[in-house]
Design a protein around this motif. Structure first.
Motif, PDB file in Angstrom:
ATOM      1  N   ASN A 156      42.260 -52.225 -38.527  1.00  0.00           N
ATOM      2  CA  ASN A 156      41.642 -52.653 -37.268  1.00  0.00           C
ATOM      3  C   ASN A 156      42.664 -52.959 -36.185  1.00  0.00           C
ATOM      4  O   ASN A 156      42.451 -53.802 -35.318  1.00  0.00           O
ATOM      5  N   THR A 157      43.812 -52.300 -36.245  1.00  0.00           N
ATOM      6  CA  THR A 157      44.876 -52.586 -35.288  1.00  0.00           C
ATOM      7  C   THR A 157      44.710 -51.787 -34.008  1.00  0.00           C
ATOM      8  O   THR A 157      44.586 -50.566 -34.036  1.00  0.00           O
ATOM      9  N   VAL A 158      44.707 -52.502 -32.892  1.00  0.00           N
ATOM     10  CA  VAL A 158      44.767 -51.853 -31.585  1.00  0.00           C
ATOM     11  C   VAL A 158      46.236 -51.837 -31.198  1.00  0.00           C
ATOM     12  O   VAL A 158      46.830 -52.872 -30.906  1.00  0.00           O
ATOM     13  N   SER A 159      46.860 -50.683 -31.219  1.00  0.00           N
ATOM     14  CA  SER A 159      48.289 -50.586 -30.964  1.00  0.00           C
ATOM     15  C   SER A 159      48.584 -50.731 -29.483  1.00  0.00           C
ATOM     16  O   SER A 159      47.695 -50.648 -28.627  1.00  0.00           O
ATOM     17  N   MET A 160      49.853 -50.934 -29.167  1.00  0.00           N
ATOM     18  CA  MET A 160      50.259 -50.994 -27.767  1.00  0.00           C
ATOM     19  C   MET A 160      49.974 -49.674 -27.073  1.00  0.00           C
ATOM     20  O   MET A 160      49.655 -49.631 -25.879  1.00  0.00           O
ATOM     21  N   ALA A 161      50.084 -48.579 -27.832  1.00  0.00           N
ATOM     22  CA  ALA A 161      49.831 -47.260 -27.241  1.00  0.00           C
ATOM     23  C   ALA A 161      48.358 -47.109 -26.861  1.00  0.00           C
ATOM     24  O   ALA A 161      48.028 -46.670 -25.757  1.00  0.00           O
ATOM     25  N   SER A 162      47.455 -47.485 -27.778  1.00  0.00           N
ATOM     26  CA  SER A 162      46.029 -47.373 -27.461  1.00  0.00           C
ATOM     27  C   SER A 162      45.624 -48.390 -26.404  1.00  0.00           C
ATOM     28  O   SER A 162      44.742 -48.135 -25.576  1.00  0.00           O
ATOM     29  N   ALA A 163      46.297 -49.557 -26.418  1.00  0.00           N
ATOM     30  CA  ALA A 163      46.020 -50.560 -25.390  1.00  0.00           C
ATOM     31  C   ALA A 163      46.411 -50.043 -24.009  1.00  0.00           C
ATOM     32  O   ALA A 163      45.786 -50.406 -23.002  1.00  0.00           O
ATOM     33  N   SER A 164      47.431 -49.190 -23.945  1.00  0.00           N
ATOM     34  CA  SER A 164      47.846 -48.609 -22.664  1.00  0.00           C
ATOM     35  C   SER A 164      46.705 -47.828 -22.031  1.00  0.00           C
ATOM     36  O   SER A 164      46.462 -47.912 -20.825  1.00  0.00           O
ATOM     37  N   HIS A 176      39.735 -38.447 -17.630  1.00  0.00           N
ATOM     38  CA  HIS A 176      39.665 -36.983 -17.581  1.00  0.00           C
ATOM     39  C   HIS A 176      39.917 -36.463 -16.165  1.00  0.00           C
ATOM     40  O   HIS A 176      40.339 -35.310 -15.983  1.00  0.00           O
ATOM     41  N   GLN A 177      39.696 -37.320 -15.161  1.00  0.00           N
ATOM     42  CA  GLN A 177      39.854 -36.919 -13.769  1.00  0.00           C
ATOM     43  C   GLN A 177      41.184 -37.403 -13.172  1.00  0.00           C
ATOM     44  O   GLN A 177      41.331 -37.441 -11.947  1.00  0.00           O
ATOM     45  N   THR A 178      42.128 -37.760 -14.005  1.00  0.00           N
ATOM     46  CA  THR A 178      43.396 -38.297 -13.506  1.00  0.00           C
ATOM     47  C   THR A 178      44.574 -37.398 -13.883  1.00  0.00           C
ATOM     48  O   THR A 178      44.482 -36.538 -14.760  1.00  0.00           O
ATOM     49  N   ARG A 179      45.663 -37.669 -13.199  1.00  0.00           N
ATOM     50  CA  ARG A 179      46.948 -37.020 -13.499  1.00  0.00           C
ATOM     51  C   ARG A 179      47.878 -38.100 -14.059  1.00  0.00           C
ATOM     52  O   ARG A 179      48.041 -39.158 -13.446  1.00  0.00           O
ATOM     53  N   VAL A 180      48.452 -37.815 -15.211  1.00  0.00           N
ATOM     54  CA  VAL A 180      49.215 -38.829 -15.952  1.00  0.00           C
ATOM     55  C   VAL A 180      50.696 -38.444 -16.013  1.00  0.00           C
ATOM     56  O   VAL A 180      51.037 -37.301 -16.350  1.00  0.00           O
ATOM     57  N   LEU A 181      51.564 -39.418 -15.715  1.00  0.00           N
ATOM     58  CA  LEU A 181      53.014 -39.228 -15.791  1.00  0.00           C
ATOM     59  C   LEU A 181      53.592 -40.240 -16.775  1.00  0.00           C
ATOM     60  O   LEU A 181      53.374 -41.444 -16.639  1.00  0.00           O
ATOM     61  N   LEU A 182      54.312 -39.746 -17.772  1.00  0.00           N
ATOM     62  CA  LEU A 182      55.026 -40.619 -18.710  1.00  0.00           C
ATOM     63  C   LEU A 182      56.508 -40.492 -18.443  1.00  0.00           C
ATOM     64  O   LEU A 182      57.056 -39.374 -18.451  1.00  0.00           O
ATOM     65  N   VAL A 183      57.161 -41.610 -18.204  1.00  0.00           N
ATOM     66  CA  VAL A 183      58.597 -41.622 -17.923  1.00  0.00           C
ATOM     67  C   VAL A 183      59.304 -42.105 -19.189  1.00  0.00           C
ATOM     68  O   VAL A 183      59.156 -43.262 -19.590  1.00  0.00           O
ATOM     69  N   GLY A 184      60.039 -41.183 -19.808  1.00  0.00           N
ATOM     70  CA  GLY A 184      60.682 -41.481 -21.083  1.00  0.00           C
ATOM     71  C   GLY A 184      59.985 -40.739 -22.209  1.00  0.00           C
ATOM     72  O   GLY A 184      58.754 -40.589 -22.193  1.00  0.00           O
ATOM     73  N   ALA A 185      60.762 -40.265 -23.176  1.00  0.00           N
ATOM     74  CA  ALA A 185      60.196 -39.495 -24.291  1.00  0.00           C
ATOM     75  C   ALA A 185      60.590 -40.097 -25.636  1.00  0.00           C
ATOM     76  O   ALA A 185      60.749 -39.385 -26.625  1.00  0.00           O
ATOM     77  N   GLY A 186      60.749 -41.423 -25.650  1.00  0.00           N
ATOM     78  CA  GLY A 186      61.103 -42.111 -26.892  1.00  0.00           C
ATOM     79  C   GLY A 186      59.897 -42.334 -27.781  1.00  0.00           C
ATOM     80  O   GLY A 186      58.792 -41.841 -27.510  1.00  0.00           O
ATOM     81  N   GLU A 187      60.105 -43.125 -28.828  1.00  0.00           N
ATOM     82  CA  GLU A 187      59.068 -43.319 -29.846  1.00  0.00           C
ATOM     83  C   GLU A 187      57.796 -43.918 -29.264  1.00  0.00           C
ATOM     84  O   GLU A 187      56.690 -43.486 -29.587  1.00  0.00           O
ATOM     85  N   MET A 188      57.947 -44.937 -28.393  1.00  0.00           N
ATOM     86  CA  MET A 188      56.763 -45.566 -27.829  1.00  0.00           C
ATOM     87  C   MET A 188      55.961 -44.587 -26.983  1.00  0.00           C
ATOM     88  O   MET A 188      54.731 -44.479 -27.113  1.00  0.00           O
ATOM     89  N   GLU A 190      55.944 -41.415 -27.171  1.00  0.00           N
ATOM     90  CA  GLU A 190      55.358 -40.384 -28.029  1.00  0.00           C
ATOM     91  C   GLU A 190      53.955 -40.803 -28.461  1.00  0.00           C
ATOM     92  O   GLU A 190      53.016 -40.000 -28.445  1.00  0.00           O
ATOM     93  N   LEU A 191      53.816 -42.079 -28.829  1.00  0.00           N
ATOM     94  CA  LEU A 191      52.506 -42.593 -29.224  1.00  0.00           C
ATOM     95  C   LEU A 191      51.563 -42.674 -28.027  1.00  0.00           C
ATOM     96  O   LEU A 191      50.391 -42.301 -28.111  1.00  0.00           O
ATOM     97  N   VAL A 192      52.084 -43.160 -26.904  1.00  0.00           N
ATOM     98  CA  VAL A 192      51.277 -43.271 -25.686  1.00  0.00           C
ATOM     99  C   VAL A 192      50.765 -41.902 -25.264  1.00  0.00           C
ATOM    100  O   VAL A 192      49.590 -41.730 -24.905  1.00  0.00           O
ATOM    101  N   ALA A 193      51.641 -40.911 -25.329  1.00  0.00           N
ATOM    102  CA  ALA A 193      51.261 -39.549 -24.916  1.00  0.00           C
ATOM    103  C   ALA A 193      50.119 -39.017 -25.765  1.00  0.00           C
ATOM    104  O   ALA A 193      49.200 -38.348 -25.258  1.00  0.00           O
ATOM    105  N   THR A 194      50.148 -39.330 -27.052  1.00  0.00           N
ATOM    106  CA  THR A 194      49.093 -38.862 -27.956  1.00  0.00           C
ATOM    107  C   THR A 194      47.734 -39.420 -27.552  1.00  0.00           C
ATOM    108  O   THR A 194      46.723 -38.705 -27.521  1.00  0.00           O
ATOM    109  N   TYR A 195      47.703 -40.711 -27.211  1.00  0.00           N
ATOM    110  CA  TYR A 195      46.440 -41.350 -26.824  1.00  0.00           C
ATOM    111  C   TYR A 195      45.935 -40.825 -25.477  1.00  0.00           C
ATOM    112  O   TYR A 195      44.727 -40.596 -25.312  1.00  0.00           O
ATOM    113  N   PHE A 196      46.830 -40.650 -24.525  1.00  0.00           N
ATOM    114  CA  PHE A 196      46.389 -40.128 -23.223  1.00  0.00           C
ATOM    115  C   PHE A 196      45.963 -38.667 -23.334  1.00  0.00           C
ATOM    116  O   PHE A 196      45.007 -38.236 -22.679  1.00  0.00           O
TER     117      PHE A 196
END
Length: 423
Positions: A156-164, A176-188, A190-196
């Motif tokens: 039941n963990t809500v991760s920081m990535a899913s919380a983002s 679905h109607q937005t444009r998303v920019l992730l600055v940095g390609a580290g481990e965190m 990577e998880l954030v990108a998966t959720y978005f």
């Protein structure tokens, strides 16, 4: 006096403004460990994440605090209110809890274990692990694995990535109607990108200093994404509705002036920005710009409340296991501390045996009969082994010593004559 200790601060004790000033950038972590060893510590591991910075060491805690303040050119009195210090047994307990995610902002989150392993790997490269820390972390990782396997603390963990994603949806309900920019390609990220990516936005871009790494992350996503250099941000940042930044940069890379220009180009259309980096990637003054909703890691706590009660119940079982494992480690430590004494005792017994044996061999060579030689050997060996305890017992009336000798040799005190009669 040097001893096993932990000195640290985390999201419970210090705001992000303090945490970022006392953090160690990934690029300089090896140098910091090496400097710590060369100055005040016999062993050291530095764990530095967005939510905590901790120094596990064999050293004098006050010396480490002084070193830490000097390393970041800060005053000791300025940082002391935010620090906690754990002694030997407390360090064991704390390390176990951290590795299991019991001390995390997101209760039970698994990412911290990988971060601890990376910190130990870096310290190992610097030859910073000795008997104490090597044993501590070997057992810490084993305990974390066992607790995660036998409890539901990570469920039941809500991760920081899913919380983002949840935080971004407070500004843009339809990602679905937005444009998303992730600055940095580290481990965190990577998880954030998966959720978005799961929200299938109109466009996704990964900006990173290493373009091949950004491209590799783009290729791993379920949606089409574009890689670019961080140097391109001034030209493209105005195009994005959601911006999540998490790099290892020592200073902010997105400033107020840049975002003011971006908002002019967007004609006031809002931007959601999330800074997951410590030190921060985005200047705090950006939050003063109308239309920009800037959040940091310290704002995530309210979002991760989902499932928290269920995790607390599981955490209670995990805490019991931690307490049990700490007791096992402390017992093992005490046993280890007795090993040198046991070895010395056995060496002394062997020395006495060899001396008596050599004497008897010489007497056999002079014609002494084997039966008489064995008799002399047994008497001499008994006298040598019992000489030291007998002499100590004759010196005084030390009840502790008397009890110890009685226990060692399983002795019962002799009964007096009247006691024998009554028996």
């Amino acid at each position: 006096m040097m001893r096993l200790a932990t000195i640290g601060l985390n999201h419970h004790t210090a705001p992000v403004a303090i945490r970022e000033r006392l953090a160690f950038a990934a690029a300089t972590l090896s140098d910091a460990v090496r400097d710590l060893l060369q100055t005040v510590a016999a062993e050291a591991v530095i764990l530095s994440t967005c939510n905590r910075t901790e120094i596990y060491c064999v050293a004098d805690a006050e010396d480490v605090i002084d070193w830490w303040a000097n390393y970041h050119q800060m005053n000791v009195d300025e940082i002391r209110p935010y620090l906690y210090t754990h002694g030997c047994s407390e360090t064991i307990h704390h390390a176990y809890r951290v590795a299991c995610g019991l001390d995390s902002m997101v209760l039970g989150e698994p990412q911290i274990l990988g971060q601890m392993k990376e910190a130990v790997r870096i310290a190992t490269e610097q030859r910073a692990l000795g008997t104490w820390l090597n044993a501590l972390f070997q057992r810490t990782f084993a305990v974390a694995k066992e607790i995660r396997s036998h409890t539901c603390v990570g469920d039941n963990t809500v991760s920081m990535a899913s919380a983002s994603v949840k935080m971004a949806e407070t500004v843009f309900p339809d990602l679905h109607q937005t444009r998303v920019l992730l600055v940095g390609a580290g481990e965190m990220n990577e998880l954030v990108a998966t959720y978005f990516a799961a929200k299938k936005p109109l466009a996704m871009t990964i900006a990173n200093r290493s373009l091949p790494r950004a491209q590799a992350l783009c290729d791993s996503l379920i949606v089409s994404a574009t890689a670019c250099s961080i140097n391109d941000l001034p030209k493209i940042i105005h195009q994005y509705d959601v911006i999540v930044s998490c790099t290892a940069a020592p200073m902010p890379i997105i400033g107020k002036r840049l975002m003011e220009q971006a908002m002019v180009q967007r004609a006031g259309k809002p931007i959601f920005m999330l800074d997951l980096a410590v030190p921060r990637d985005i200047e705090s003054q950006v939050n003063e710009i109308n239309g920009i909703y800037l959040k940091t890691v310290d704002d995530i706590d309210s979002v991760v409340a989902t499932g928290k009660e269920a995790r607390r119940v599981a955490a209670a079982a995990a805490e019991q296991m931690v307490a049990s494992k700490v007791a096992e480690f402390v017992a093992w430590q005490k046993q280890r501390q007795r090993v040198p004494l046991i070895c010395a005792l056995r060496d002394e017994g062997e020395r006495a045996r060899q001396q008596v044996l050599n004497n008897v061999i010489k007497q056999l060579e002079k014609g002494l009969s084997p039966q008489e030689a064995l008799e002399r050997l047994s008497v001499q060996l008994t006298n040598k082994l019992l000489h030291a305890p007998t002499r100590l017992l004759n010196k005084g009336n030390d009840e502790t010593l008397t009890a110890a000798v009685s226990q060692i040799y399983r002795l019962q005190p002799p009964q007096h004559e009247n006691e024998r009669r009554l028996a």
